[in-house]
Motif scaffolding. Sequence first.
Motif, PDB file in Angstrom:
ATOM      1  N   ASP A 155     -24.207  -6.172  12.318  1.00  9.05           N
ATOM      2  CA  ASP A 155     -22.926  -6.365  13.026  1.00  9.05           C
ATOM      3  C   ASP A 155     -21.810  -6.739  12.051  1.00  9.05           C
ATOM      4  OD1 ASP A 155     -24.227  -8.780  12.501  1.00  9.05           O
ATOM      5  OD2 ASP A 155     -23.397  -9.793  14.259  1.00  9.05           O
ATOM      6  N   ARG A 156     -22.169  -7.433  10.978  1.00 10.21           N
ATOM      7  CA  ARG A 156     -21.141  -7.853  10.004  1.00 10.21           C
ATOM      8  C   ARG A 156     -20.594  -6.654   9.230  1.00 10.21           C
ATOM      9  NH1 ARG A 156     -24.258 -13.416   8.303  1.00 10.21           N
ATOM     10  NH2 ARG A 156     -23.460 -14.572  10.095  1.00 10.21           N
ATOM     11  N   ILE A 157     -21.419  -5.635   9.072  1.00  4.28           N
ATOM     12  CA  ILE A 157     -20.945  -4.424   8.381  1.00  4.28           C
ATOM     13  C   ILE A 157     -19.909  -3.733   9.279  1.00  4.28           C
ATOM     14  CG2 ILE A 157     -21.652  -2.251   7.297  1.00  4.28           C
ATOM     15  CD1 ILE A 157     -23.154  -4.542   5.966  1.00  4.28           C
ATOM     16  N   VAL A 158     -20.182  -3.700  10.577  1.00  4.35           N
ATOM     17  CA  VAL A 158     -19.221  -3.090  11.509  1.00  4.35           C
ATOM     18  C   VAL A 158     -17.897  -3.849  11.422  1.00  4.35           C
ATOM     19  CG1 VAL A 158     -18.714  -2.634  13.942  1.00  4.35           C
ATOM     20  CG2 VAL A 158     -21.010  -2.300  13.089  1.00  4.35           C
ATOM     21  N   LYS A 159     -17.994  -5.164  11.364  1.00 10.47           N
ATOM     22  CA  LYS A 159     -16.786  -6.004  11.303  1.00 10.47           C
ATOM     23  C   LYS A 159     -15.986  -5.718  10.034  1.00 10.47           C
ATOM     24  CE  LYS A 159     -15.601 -10.633  12.722  1.00 10.47           C
ATOM     25  NZ  LYS A 159     -16.050 -12.016  12.765  1.00 10.47           N
ATOM     26  N   MET A 160     -16.697  -5.439   8.925  1.00  9.49           N
ATOM     27  CA  MET A 160     -15.995  -5.141   7.664  1.00  9.49           C
ATOM     28  C   MET A 160     -15.103  -3.912   7.804  1.00  9.49           C
ATOM     29  SD  MET A 160     -18.853  -5.558   4.714  1.00  9.49           S
ATOM     30  CE  MET A 160     -19.913  -6.997   4.660  1.00  9.49           C
ATOM     31  N   LEU A 161     -15.483  -3.026   8.712  1.00 12.87           N
ATOM     32  CA  LEU A 161     -14.693  -1.799   8.887  1.00 12.87           C
ATOM     33  C   LEU A 161     -13.593  -2.010   9.921  1.00 12.87           C
ATOM     34  CD1 LEU A 161     -17.667   0.675   8.798  1.00 12.87           C
ATOM     35  CD2 LEU A 161     -15.801   0.572   7.156  1.00 12.87           C
ATOM     36  N   ASN A 162     -13.384  -3.263  10.298  1.00 16.12           N
ATOM     37  CA  ASN A 162     -12.319  -3.628  11.234  1.00 16.12           C
ATOM     38  C   ASN A 162     -12.462  -2.992  12.597  1.00 16.12           C
ATOM     39  OD1 ASN A 162     -11.017  -5.244   9.419  1.00 16.12           O
ATOM     40  ND2 ASN A 162      -9.945  -3.498   8.501  1.00 16.12           N
ATOM     41  N   LYS A 163     -13.659  -2.577  12.909  1.00 19.46           N
ATOM     42  CA  LYS A 163     -13.855  -2.005  14.245  1.00 19.46           C
ATOM     43  C   LYS A 163     -13.941  -3.148  15.244  1.00 19.46           C
ATOM     44  CE  LYS A 163     -15.272   2.491  13.445  1.00 19.46           C
ATOM     45  NZ  LYS A 163     -16.387   2.729  12.553  1.00 19.46           N
ATOM     46  N   ALA A 167     -33.781  -9.224  14.499  1.00 18.41           N
ATOM     47  CA  ALA A 167     -32.353  -8.963  14.728  1.00 18.41           C
ATOM     48  C   ALA A 167     -32.209  -8.364  16.110  1.00 18.41           C
ATOM     49  CB  ALA A 167     -31.842  -7.977  13.676  1.00 18.41           C
ATOM     50  N   GLN A 168     -31.717  -9.152  17.044  1.00 23.89           N
ATOM     51  CA  GLN A 168     -31.592  -8.672  18.429  1.00 23.89           C
ATOM     52  C   GLN A 168     -30.115  -8.477  18.753  1.00 23.89           C
ATOM     53  OE1 GLN A 168     -33.875  -7.774  20.999  1.00 23.89           O
ATOM     54  NE2 GLN A 168     -31.902  -7.063  21.753  1.00 23.89           N
ATOM     55  N   ALA A 169     -29.707  -7.240  18.956  1.00 17.40           N
ATOM     56  CA  ALA A 169     -28.311  -6.988  19.291  1.00 17.40           C
ATOM     57  C   ALA A 169     -28.044  -7.388  20.748  1.00 17.40           C
ATOM     58  CB  ALA A 169     -27.980  -5.520  19.078  1.00 17.40           C
ATOM     59  N   CYS A 170     -26.857  -7.956  20.949  1.00 16.64           N
ATOM     60  CA  CYS A 170     -26.504  -8.468  22.275  1.00 16.64           C
ATOM     61  C   CYS A 170     -25.049  -8.093  22.550  1.00 16.64           C
ATOM     62  CB  CYS A 170     -26.690  -9.981  22.202  1.00 16.64           C
ATOM     63  SG  CYS A 170     -25.883 -10.909  23.485  1.00 16.64           S
ATOM     64  N   ASP A 171     -24.750  -7.598  23.742  1.00 21.37           N
ATOM     65  CA  ASP A 171     -23.353  -7.230  24.013  1.00 21.37           C
ATOM     66  C   ASP A 171     -22.589  -8.405  24.635  1.00 21.37           C
ATOM     67  OD1 ASP A 171     -23.829  -7.295  26.732  1.00 21.37           O
ATOM     68  OD2 ASP A 171     -23.953  -5.121  26.971  1.00 21.37           O
ATOM     69  N   ARG A 172     -21.295  -8.200  24.891  1.00 17.26           N
ATOM     70  CA  ARG A 172     -20.446  -9.286  25.396  1.00 17.26           C
ATOM     71  C   ARG A 172     -20.898  -9.815  26.751  1.00 17.26           C
ATOM     72  NH1 ARG A 172     -15.688  -9.975  22.689  1.00 17.26           N
ATOM     73  NH2 ARG A 172     -15.308  -8.330  21.182  1.00 17.26           N
ATOM     74  N   ASN A 173     -21.581  -8.937  27.519  1.00 15.16           N
ATOM     75  CA  ASN A 173     -22.019  -9.356  28.857  1.00 15.16           C
ATOM     76  C   ASN A 173     -23.366 -10.060  28.844  1.00 15.16           C
ATOM     77  OD1 ASN A 173     -19.728  -8.208  30.001  1.00 15.16           O
ATOM     78  ND2 ASN A 173     -20.694  -6.176  29.994  1.00 15.16           N
ATOM     79  N   GLY A 174     -23.907 -10.233  27.648  1.00 14.65           N
ATOM     80  CA  GLY A 174     -25.188 -10.946  27.556  1.00 14.65           C
ATOM     81  C   GLY A 174     -26.378 -10.039  27.768  1.00 14.65           C
ATOM     82  N   ASN A 175     -26.159  -8.730  27.661  1.00 15.89           N
ATOM     83  CA  ASN A 175     -27.305  -7.822  27.736  1.00 15.89           C
ATOM     84  C   ASN A 175     -27.968  -7.752  26.370  1.00 15.89           C
ATOM     85  OD1 ASN A 175     -26.806  -6.955  30.467  1.00 15.89           O
ATOM     86  ND2 ASN A 175     -25.031  -5.851  29.639  1.00 15.89           N
ATOM     87  N   LEU A 176     -29.267  -8.014  26.328  1.00 20.09           N
ATOM     88  CA  LEU A 176     -30.015  -7.840  25.080  1.00 20.09           C
ATOM     89  C   LEU A 176     -30.257  -6.339  24.961  1.00 20.09           C
ATOM     90  CD1 LEU A 176     -32.545 -10.797  25.421  1.00 20.09           C
ATOM     91  CD2 LEU A 176     -30.407 -10.726  24.128  1.00 20.09           C
ATOM     92  N   ASN A 213     -28.782  -1.512  15.760  1.00 19.60           N
ATOM     93  CA  ASN A 213     -29.906  -2.218  16.406  1.00 19.60           C
ATOM     94  C   ASN A 213     -31.199  -1.441  16.135  1.00 19.60           C
ATOM     95  OD1 ASN A 213     -30.901  -4.375  18.059  1.00 19.60           O
ATOM     96  ND2 ASN A 213     -31.148  -2.930  19.764  1.00 19.60           N
ATOM     97  N   ALA A 214     -32.049  -2.032  15.314  1.00 20.24           N
ATOM     98  CA  ALA A 214     -33.338  -1.382  15.003  1.00 20.24           C
ATOM     99  C   ALA A 214     -34.457  -2.415  15.043  1.00 20.24           C
ATOM    100  CB  ALA A 214     -33.276  -0.690  13.654  1.00 20.24           C
TER     101      ALA A 214
END
Length: 402
Positions: free
Chosen positions: A207-215, A349-358, A375-376
Motif C-alpha cells: 500500500d505504501r508503494i501505491v501512496k508513493m505514486l500519489n494515487k 499482509a491483509q489488505a483492507c478497504d475503507r469500509n472494513g472489508n478484508l 494483495n497477495a
Amino acid sequence: MKKYDVILVGAGIVGLATAYKLMKEKPETKLCIIEKEDIIAKHQTGNNSGVIHSGIYYKPGSLKALNCRRGYEMMLKFCDENEIKYEICGKLISAITEDDVKRLDELKQRGEENGLTGLKILSKSEAKESEPYMECIKALYVPQTGIIDYKQVSKKMLDFILSKGVELKLNKKLEKLIDGNKNVTIITNSGEYETKVFVSCAGLHSDRIVKMLNKKQDVRIIPFRGEYFLLKEEKRYLVKNLIYPVPNPNFPFLGVHFTRMITGEVEAGPNAVLALKREGYNKSDFNLRDMKDTFTWKGFYNVIWKYWQTGVYEYYRSIMKYEFVNSLQRLIPEISSKDLEPGGSGVRAQACDRNGNLIDDFLFSESANVINVLNAPSPAATSSLSIGLTISEKIIQRLENN
Ligand SMILES: Cc1cc2nc3c(=O)[nH]c(=O)nc-3n(C[C@H](O)[C@H](O)[C@H](O)COP(=O)(O)OP(=O)(O)OC[C@H]3O[C@@H](n4cnc5c(N)ncnc54)[C@H](O)[C@@H]3O)c2cc1C
C-alpha cells in the motif's frame, strides 16, 4: 542515472517468480530487483507454513481459484525440473459439528467446481485410518495438498534469474517514485535509477508503494501475526499429514490447524492477532509508523466493528496457552499443553478497504508504466508462478508499446 527496462521491488516469492517468468519469456530484458533486506525471502515467503494449497477453498472464478490451480501445476513442474523436494501427502478437513458437516459438502462442491478430483467425504472410521488421533463426525479428504519449503523454491528461482544477468540489489530500500510519461524514476536510500516499467511485489508494504505514486489510497495493509507452536518430537506421531478445521466462511483465515512440514516438524496454529509492527515477529514488537498507519485508517475501525469478538478471542488465546490447547483438542483430543513448544510466527499482509472489508482475493493496481501487486496473501506462494506469468505478460506488452 542507470537505466533499466524493468525494475522490480521485493525479492519475495511473488517478485522472484515474476522475474523468473520474465527471463524465461524475454531473456534479453535488462532487469534489476531491489530488496531492502540483506537476504531474499525474509518476510512472508520465509515464514510461511510451506503448504502447496490445492485450491479447494476459493470462490470459483476468483483470481485465487484460477491462480492457485494453475500455479499448483506450475509449482510441481518447477520442483521436478529443479530437483526440489516436495510431498503430495493430502489433507483432512475435520467436521466437528453438524453445521460443519453441511459446510463440508459445500466445500467439496466448491473444490469440484474449481477442478479438483478425488475429493472424498470420509466417515469417522475411514478418517481414523489416515489420522488415528483426529476427532471428527466426518472429514473431507483432499488428495492434492502438499508440503514444500518455499525458501528453497525462491533460491532456485534466484539462481536462474542471476544466470540470465539480472541484477539483485540487496539492502536497498525504495523510498520514492516519480512516474514520468515514458519512464519511472526510482529513488532508494542509496541511489537513483530509471526504468521503462516498474513492478512492485512489496508484500507487507504494497500500500505504501501505491501512496508513493500519489494515487488515492483505497486499500491499506493491516498486518496480522500468525503465532505457532510445534509438537514436541516425541508427539509428532499424533499427526500424520495435515489436519484442518472447517473454516469460518465469513473470515479469510483457515482456523487453528496442524501441518506436517517438509522438515518433519509438526506446526500447530495459528493465533491470528493484529501486529503492531508490519515485520514484527514477537509479541512485544511495535513500530510507531506502522501503528499510525493502522490506527488512522477508517477501515480498521470498521474491521473492529465487524470482527471484534473474533479479535478479542484471538488475543485471549494468544496470551492464554490453555485456550489455544483447547482449540487444538477439538481436532486432536489427546494433545496437552506439555506436548507443545514455541514455534515461529509469520506476519500476513491483509489488505483492507475503507469500509472494513478484508479483501479476500488477489488484487493488482496498474497504470501505463507501473504494475503493483496490492494483495497477495495465502495461497500466493502456491500461486506465485501463475501470478508471475500474468505479470510478465503485462510487462512484455508494456515494453513492446514503450
Ligand atoms: C504465517 C503465514 C503462513 C502462510 N502459509 C502459506 C502456505 O502454506 N502456502 C501458501 O501458498 N501461502 C502461504 N502464505 C502466504 C504466502 O507466504 C505469501 O502470500 C507470499 O509469500 C507473498 O509473497 P510476496 O513476495 O508477495 O511477499 P513477501 O515474501 O513478504 O516479499 C515482499 C518483499 O518486498 C520487500 N520490500 C517491501 N517494501 C520494500 C521497499 N520499500 N524497498 C525494497 N524492498 C521492499 C520486503 O523486504 C520483502 O522481501 C502464508 C503467509 C503467512 C504470513
